[in-house]
Write a protein that holds these residues in place. Sequence first.
Motif, PDB file in Angstrom:
ATOM      1  N   SER A 208     -14.958  13.776   5.288  1.00 37.24           N
ATOM      2  CA  SER A 208     -16.285  14.309   5.607  1.00 37.24           C
ATOM      3  C   SER A 208     -17.367  13.231   5.565  1.00 37.24           C
ATOM      4  N   VAL A 209     -17.082  12.070   4.965  1.00 40.36           N
ATOM      5  CA  VAL A 209     -18.096  11.013   4.897  1.00 40.36           C
ATOM      6  C   VAL A 209     -18.227  10.264   6.221  1.00 40.36           C
ATOM      7  N   PHE A 210     -17.217  10.376   7.090  1.00 38.20           N
ATOM      8  CA  PHE A 210     -17.272   9.651   8.355  1.00 38.20           C
ATOM      9  C   PHE A 210     -18.295  10.322   9.276  1.00 38.20           C
ATOM     10  N   GLY A 211     -19.198   9.503   9.801  1.00 40.31           N
ATOM     11  CA  GLY A 211     -20.293  10.052  10.585  1.00 40.31           C
ATOM     12  C   GLY A 211     -21.512  10.372   9.745  1.00 40.31           C
ATOM     13  N   THR A 212     -21.524   9.910   8.483  1.00 35.92           N
ATOM     14  CA  THR A 212     -22.681  10.127   7.611  1.00 35.92           C
ATOM     15  C   THR A 212     -23.181   8.798   7.059  1.00 35.92           C
ATOM     16  N   ALA A 213     -24.448   8.779   6.666  1.00 32.66           N
ATOM     17  CA  ALA A 213     -25.054   7.626   6.015  1.00 32.66           C
ATOM     18  C   ALA A 213     -25.167   7.961   4.538  1.00 32.66           C
ATOM     19  N   SER A 214     -24.139   7.662   3.771  1.00 36.80           N
ATOM     20  CA  SER A 214     -24.084   8.124   2.387  1.00 36.80           C
ATOM     21  C   SER A 214     -23.513   7.112   1.409  1.00 36.80           C
ATOM     22  N   SER A 215     -23.126   5.919   1.874  1.00 31.76           N
ATOM     23  CA  SER A 215     -22.548   4.939   0.951  1.00 31.76           C
ATOM     24  C   SER A 215     -23.650   4.094   0.329  1.00 31.76           C
ATOM     25  N   ASP A 216     -23.258   3.206  -0.578  1.00 34.22           N
ATOM     26  CA  ASP A 216     -24.205   2.272  -1.188  1.00 34.22           C
ATOM     27  C   ASP A 216     -24.337   0.996  -0.364  1.00 34.22           C
ATOM     28  N   GLY A 217     -23.937   1.041   0.893  1.00 36.30           N
ATOM     29  CA  GLY A 217     -24.072  -0.102   1.783  1.00 36.30           C
ATOM     30  C   GLY A 217     -22.777  -0.498   2.470  1.00 36.30           C
ATOM     31  N   CYS A 218     -21.635  -0.112   1.867  1.00 37.93           N
ATOM     32  CA  CYS A 218     -20.346  -0.439   2.458  1.00 37.93           C
ATOM     33  C   CYS A 218     -20.077   0.420   3.697  1.00 37.93           C
ATOM     34  N   VAL A 219     -19.114  -0.021   4.497  1.00 33.99           N
ATOM     35  CA  VAL A 219     -18.677   0.739   5.671  1.00 33.99           C
ATOM     36  C   VAL A 219     -17.363   1.418   5.307  1.00 33.99           C
ATOM     37  N   ARG A 220     -17.374   2.742   5.314  1.00 35.05           N
ATOM     38  CA  ARG A 220     -16.178   3.518   4.979  1.00 35.05           C
ATOM     39  C   ARG A 220     -15.422   3.848   6.262  1.00 35.05           C
ATOM     40  N   VAL A 221     -14.128   3.574   6.284  1.00 32.92           N
ATOM     41  CA  VAL A 221     -13.363   3.721   7.523  1.00 32.92           C
ATOM     42  C   VAL A 221     -12.153   4.626   7.309  1.00 32.92           C
ATOM     43  N   PRO A 222     -11.680   5.290   8.380  1.00 36.40           N
ATOM     44  CA  PRO A 222     -10.473   6.124   8.271  1.00 36.40           C
ATOM     45  C   PRO A 222      -9.225   5.271   7.988  1.00 36.40           C
ATOM     46  N   ASP A 223      -8.171   5.950   7.583  1.00 35.59           N
ATOM     47  CA  ASP A 223      -6.939   5.266   7.188  1.00 35.59           C
ATOM     48  C   ASP A 223      -6.355   4.396   8.293  1.00 35.59           C
ATOM     49  N   ASP A 224      -6.317   4.914   9.537  1.00 32.70           N
ATOM     50  CA  ASP A 224      -5.704   4.123  10.602  1.00 32.70           C
ATOM     51  C   ASP A 224      -6.564   2.911  10.962  1.00 32.70           C
ATOM     52  N   ALA A 225      -7.876   3.037  10.784  1.00 32.82           N
ATOM     53  CA  ALA A 225      -8.746   1.875  10.990  1.00 32.82           C
ATOM     54  C   ALA A 225      -8.480   0.815   9.925  1.00 32.82           C
ATOM     55  N   LEU A 226      -8.331   1.259   8.679  1.00 35.41           N
ATOM     56  CA  LEU A 226      -8.034   0.320   7.595  1.00 35.41           C
ATOM     57  C   LEU A 226      -6.696  -0.371   7.822  1.00 35.41           C
ATOM     58  N   ASP A 227      -5.722   0.375   8.312  1.00 34.40           N
ATOM     59  CA  ASP A 227      -4.410  -0.216   8.602  1.00 34.40           C
ATOM     60  C   ASP A 227      -4.539  -1.372   9.584  1.00 34.40           C
ATOM     61  N   LEU A 228      -5.367  -1.197  10.614  1.00 31.17           N
ATOM     62  CA  LEU A 228      -5.555  -2.266  11.585  1.00 31.17           C
ATOM     63  C   LEU A 228      -6.362  -3.415  10.986  1.00 31.17           C
ATOM     64  N   LEU A 229      -7.426  -3.089  10.291  1.00 31.06           N
ATOM     65  CA  LEU A 229      -8.284  -4.134   9.728  1.00 31.06           C
ATOM     66  C   LEU A 229      -7.522  -5.057   8.783  1.00 31.06           C
ATOM     67  N   THR A 230      -6.580  -4.511   8.048  1.00 33.47           N
ATOM     68  CA  THR A 230      -5.838  -5.339   7.092  1.00 33.47           C
ATOM     69  C   THR A 230      -4.880  -6.306   7.771  1.00 33.47           C
ATOM     70  N   THR A 231      -4.656  -6.160   9.064  1.00 30.14           N
ATOM     71  CA  THR A 231      -3.805  -7.107   9.784  1.00 30.14           C
ATOM     72  C   THR A 231      -4.610  -8.254  10.380  1.00 30.14           C
ATOM     73  N   LEU A 232      -5.945  -8.163  10.374  1.00 29.38           N
ATOM     74  CA  LEU A 232      -6.771  -9.205  10.976  1.00 29.38           C
ATOM     75  C   LEU A 232      -6.884 -10.412  10.035  1.00 29.38           C
ATOM     76  N   PRO A 233      -6.973 -11.606  10.592  1.00 24.31           N
ATOM     77  CA  PRO A 233      -7.059 -12.797   9.749  1.00 24.31           C
ATOM     78  C   PRO A 233      -8.401 -12.903   9.046  1.00 24.31           C
ATOM     79  N   LEU A 234      -8.394 -13.499   7.856  1.00 21.75           N
ATOM     80  CA  LEU A 234      -9.644 -13.779   7.168  1.00 21.75           C
ATOM     81  C   LEU A 234     -10.489 -14.697   8.036  1.00 21.75           C
ATOM     82  N   GLY A 235     -11.794 -14.563   7.920  1.00 17.99           N
ATOM     83  CA  GLY A 235     -12.710 -15.326   8.754  1.00 17.99           C
ATOM     84  C   GLY A 235     -13.078 -14.610  10.040  1.00 17.99           C
ATOM     85  N   THR A 236     -12.397 -13.493  10.339  1.00 15.57           N
ATOM     86  CA  THR A 236     -12.711 -12.750  11.555  1.00 15.57           C
ATOM     87  C   THR A 236     -14.172 -12.292  11.543  1.00 15.57           C
TER      88      THR A 236
END
Length: 254
Positions: free
Chosen positions: A221-249
Amino acid sequence: MLAGALLLALLTGCGSAPAPPAAAPEQPPAQARVVTADLPEATTFGDLSEAPADPAPQQPTDGTVLRVHDELALYDAPDGEPFARLPATQLENPTWVPVVETRGQWSRVLLPSRPTGATGWVRPEPGQAEPARSPYEVEVDVDAMRMVVRESGREIGSWTVGVGGEGTPTPRGRTYMMAAIEETVTTFSPVILPLGTHSQTLTSYGGGPGTVALHGWPDSSVFGTASSDGCVRVPDDALDLLTTLPLGTLVLLR
């Protein structure tokens, strides 16, 4: 991997001249003469008020990144004055920083320290650093709460995400994926991806420096809302992809 307890203290909630005459010894490059131990470290805990600001905070790059093998002196301009040192690791991860400008043998890189948008010029000696290229780019439209991941300019994924609330907005500008940390204490995200940027309203969070990150969240329910302390909250499949990207991206927060 960094312990989860320390992680919680980091996040806001949730980078040849001709030889002289034979009678005189050849002078080493300016950087080789710098005693880097006398300079403050450029890390997520640092505050480098003398660092030059990013001149084009909303522009993409050509994907060039620099892997630091041995700490580098950071200069305020090519052949300028040293103001800090960039260590070979960040949060127990290898240091990779995006190159945003080049002038001859000098490279301007994004830094993980405050103020947000801090940069520095480096001129690595052989063995100190090596260039590489990331074909990936992450773009977050903060107002639309939408994240897109591209590879060589082609979209490979897009998601609705959660962003910072009114009092703790997600900072804008270009930054980068600084580290990848496996969470071992809390359960809101299995991996945290700290960025080289900080909250503009929280100078600290849980005793840490207010580092902003990309991370998952168990409640969709947090996706599509402005409710964090500044971080970007992402769905599970987005996180799965992001963790494969190289540091420095590169990460563009718009």
